[in-house]
Design a protein around this motif. Structure first.
Motif, short mmCIF file in Angstrom:
data_model
loop_
_atom_site.label_atom_id
_atom_site.label_comp_id
_atom_site.label_asym_id
_atom_site.label_seq_id
_atom_site.Cartn_x
_atom_site.Cartn_y
_atom_site.Cartn_z
N ALA A 102 -23.20 27.75 -12.84
CA ALA A 102 -24.81 28.43 -12.76
C ALA A 102 -24.97 29.35 -11.48
CB ALA A 102 -25.94 26.75 -13.21
N ASN A 104 -22.18 30.73 -9.48
CA ASN A 104 -21.45 31.95 -10.01
C ASN A 104 -21.84 32.92 -10.77
OD1 ASN A 104 -19.74 33.48 -8.51
ND2 ASN A 104 -18.71 32.68 -10.48
N ASN A 105 -23.08 31.96 -11.73
CA ASN A 105 -23.35 33.12 -13.32
C ASN A 105 -22.06 33.25 -14.31
OD1 ASN A 105 -25.94 33.57 -13.48
ND2 ASN A 105 -25.99 33.61 -10.70
N LEU A 213 -22.47 35.52 -16.70
CA LEU A 213 -23.62 35.31 -17.19
C LEU A 213 -25.21 35.65 -16.26
CD1 LEU A 213 -23.53 31.45 -17.37
CD2 LEU A 213 -22.75 32.87 -19.16
#
Lengths: 465, 465
Positions: A102, A104-105, A213
């Motif tokens: 999350a 580092n997306n 993301l």
């Protein structure tokens, strides 16, 4: 061939090598039923190492290899030819979510994950994976990568290519390339992942990927806007982008003809505003609803929009989207048509519609044009039929002439004859008419260099010399 | 070689073929003065057709070809080797803005345009071309494309690769590939432009490009935020992205050590807030200033930010940016250092700094780390020196050992030893340590296939077998 079958059974176990006609049948035809192929077998490896072993076995035996994900191609890209020698490699069992980072997306997924599974895993981590397609419950991310899938959110988030940071690929010689990096910047030579994205499985088999993301939007505001012409829609697009930049997350064009089919055939569909030759369905994410209202009031006052409505609730927003999404279904009920998936520079959309409509009306009097699509990306679905069923049967036989008019018009405007769906078998010959000899030669050089034996998904994309 | 010179003079005119040492000198060394090469001549073609003719002449004579833009490479990518046989192809005269299509949000430019000229032409059309670099007045867009340049706005807009829709390229055989398309979606085979972006001129010479434009931001809000640790900075990044999504347009990390050098050496530099081990310089575009203030208040209340200030005017914002931008200059005044341009997954930045700092302190007691960079992209400039000048001279001789520690740490965290600057000559051997054999072989296969004679910018990137 029997030796290869034995070898594959030894590698994967007998249950993972399907060679009976009934078991193979669903994998030997595309979902529209336009293509039908034959195969030696369908194999179901359970890991990238097994995929690599399968490829090496096929190379040793000289057997063609056809990678297959959710088998939802619209151009026959995952269907083998009729030689009966191909090994279809199903990625369906290689379907784990490997990691969600999350901070580092990024999300790391295996190729056989359905697109919906990737979306769900992202959402569970409080993130958005923005790729969204009608077939998302069935199509697999490996196929999305191999076809550089688009969809309705490209305007904001880009195509699958732009959503990809790293890949793991089994190369045509059976080596495994591990490029599963989650980096936003990496300038260390050729960006090899780009080769495999959109290559329709002709340069290797994608087995896993690291994808970008995004934050989940907190609010969405959906509008239905009446515009007089496609030119007015393009101007409105730029006005909306100037005002909202990346908060403008969808901008879809719908013609009255397209809406009319939905109203006629889809139960519960209701006209959302006064009738107009053209409509825009616009979606704003995380923009203040009052800002959208103010912007719309300005557009109405200046005449940029003739009439418009902002969805007052989620259910109203869903109803507006349902009108857009039901167009394909409504068309199917109305009858068969000749479909096109084209793109031109956004500025040339009005010119394309004007020229193509006129040329087709001249060649095929009474023709009905159903145009709609992702105007923010210059991408139109441009579907043609005759209103009368008997006329239409005759019209469908004119597919080559119709394609010629539409594709020549697109080409004259620096556009493309395949915006989203790819080439596969469907446009393999047609594309030769529009690509320069230099470009076709360059593609062949790459393919020849990576796959000198010509075993990777033969018959898809322009082939070797 | 004399025949080639005569041939080139006939093709381009005698004034456009420089062969005297004094005339060639500026083009035979890099701007940091670390590399020095020799050449048969420097040619200045005036069109892509002339570039193609030059390449064909070089191919016929077997002469190496070195493309050169603004000659601002930080890794010697545009400097010829010392064989004296190379023809340096300067793109400087091929520098027209060919078209601005505001409605398509694209600009079409020739390779020799400076980056600043591209930015200016976009702005004149009411649009933003977001690539921005320290060397923007000198570097050329062809070089930016060939090195996939990054910069401070990658977080929002992506690297040069993501900003590119189409290319025109002279291939190693001298054919001209015209891929100057301005399409957001085009799935018609391999995306060939990706090959040439970031290839450092080894696969062909980029002569023109179609680039994406964006709306000009109407407002910008700049903040200076004190955070205790790099981990707090990464958490703050995600908090800012969740709240502002694409409106967060820059997120730069600065260490107190880096700020200290600026305060010591740069006239007029003033500490913007209380001292802290780490700072974040964040920029929000088109976000309501009140929303940024509210968000900052929440961050202060929760302890996510220890102290912070929002620039109250454009001049205050410029002063904050000046602190960040002066770090390189301040370092130069302080003395030479060993620099690194690395990236890791954003989530691993804290781990990288912790591990690398500790390993270096153990190996080189008293070492001073100056770390700063584009934390939103996982990209750190990580520069090392000894505070005492005499110590530092000895330390600089340890460059290989220092690189080994930093690069091994980066690699262990799935990072890259070149985030922005490329490979060129500088890291040509070093990269072999970190790329897999499969990846190096794949790069060589591509290079061999496109440039079988090995004449395109030899000596840059890992070479042929």
């Amino acid at each position: 061939m029997q030796a290869l079958l034995d070898n594959l059974r030894e590698l994967l176990g007998p249950d993972r090598v399907l060679s009976e006609a009934a078991a193979m049948a669903p994998m030997l035809t595309d979902w529209r039923g336009r293509y039908r192929g034959r195969a030696l077998c369908v194999v179901q490896p359970g890991s990238s190492a097994e995929v690599a072993a399968v490829v090496r076995a096929c190379v040793a035996a000289g057997a063609p290899i056809v990678p297959q994900g959710g088998n939802t191609s619209l151009c026959g890209a995952a269907t083998p030819d009729d030689s009966g020698r191909a090994v279809v490699v199903s990625l369906s069992r290689i379907n784990r979510i490997l990691a969600v980072d999350a901070q580092n997306n990024t999300i790391t997924v295996e190729a056989g994950c359905t697109l919906a599974a990737v979306q769900d895993a992202a959402r569970a981590a409080g993130r958005l994976f923005p790729l969204a397609l009608a077939s998302e419950g069935t199509c697999q991310i490996g196929g999305n990568l191999s076809t550089n899938a688009g969809g309705v959110q490209v305007l904001r988030y880009g195509n699958t290519r732009e959503l990809t940071l790293g890949l793991q690929v089994v190369l045509p010689g059976g080596e495994l390339w591990d490029g599963l990096r989650g980096l936003r910047k990496d300038n260390t030579g050729y960006d090899l992942k780009q080769l495999f994205i959109g290559a329709e499985g002709t340069l290797g088999i994608i087995t896993a990927a690291v994808l970008k993301l995004f934050p989940l939007p907190k609010t969405q505001t959906t509008c239905w806007l009446n515009v007089a012409t496609p030119a007015a829609a393009v101007e409105l697009l730029n006005r909306a982008r100037s005002a909202f930049d990346a908060q403008l997350t969808a901008f879809e064009l719908v013609s009255e003809t397209a809406l009319g089919l939905v109203l006629r055939h889809i139960p519960g569909a209701r006209r959302p505003a006064a009738a107009s030759p053209w409509y825009v369905l616009a979606e704003f994410s995380d923009a203040h609803p009052a800002a959208v209202e103010r912007w719309l009031a300005d557009c109405l006052a200046s005449g940029a929009v003739a009439d418009g409505t902002v969805a007052a609730s989620d259910s109203q927003a869903r109803a507006l989207w349902a009108l857009r999404e039901a167009i394909s279904e409504a068309q199917k009920i109305e009858g068969v048509s000749i479909k096109h998936d084209v793109a031109v520079p956004v500025s040339r959309i009005p010119d394309f519609l004007c020229r193509a409509d006129a040329a087709l009306a001249a060649a095929f009097p009474g023709i009905r044009v159903v145009a709609f699509g992702h105007v923010g990306d210059g991408n139109l679905h441009y579907n043609l039929s005759k209103p009368d069923a008997a006329d239409n049967a005759a019209f469908l036989a004119c597919l080559p002439e119709v394609n010629r008019i539409v594709h020549d018009t697109v080409h004259a405007l620096d556009g493309t004859i395949s915006a989203e769906h790819g080439i596969g078998q469907l446009k393999r010959e047609e594309i030769l008419r529009y690509k320069s000899a230099v470009e076709i030669e360059l593609m062949r050089t790459i393919r020849q260099a990576l796959d000198p034996l010509g075993l990777m998904n033969p018959g898809k994309l322009p082939g070797p010399r």
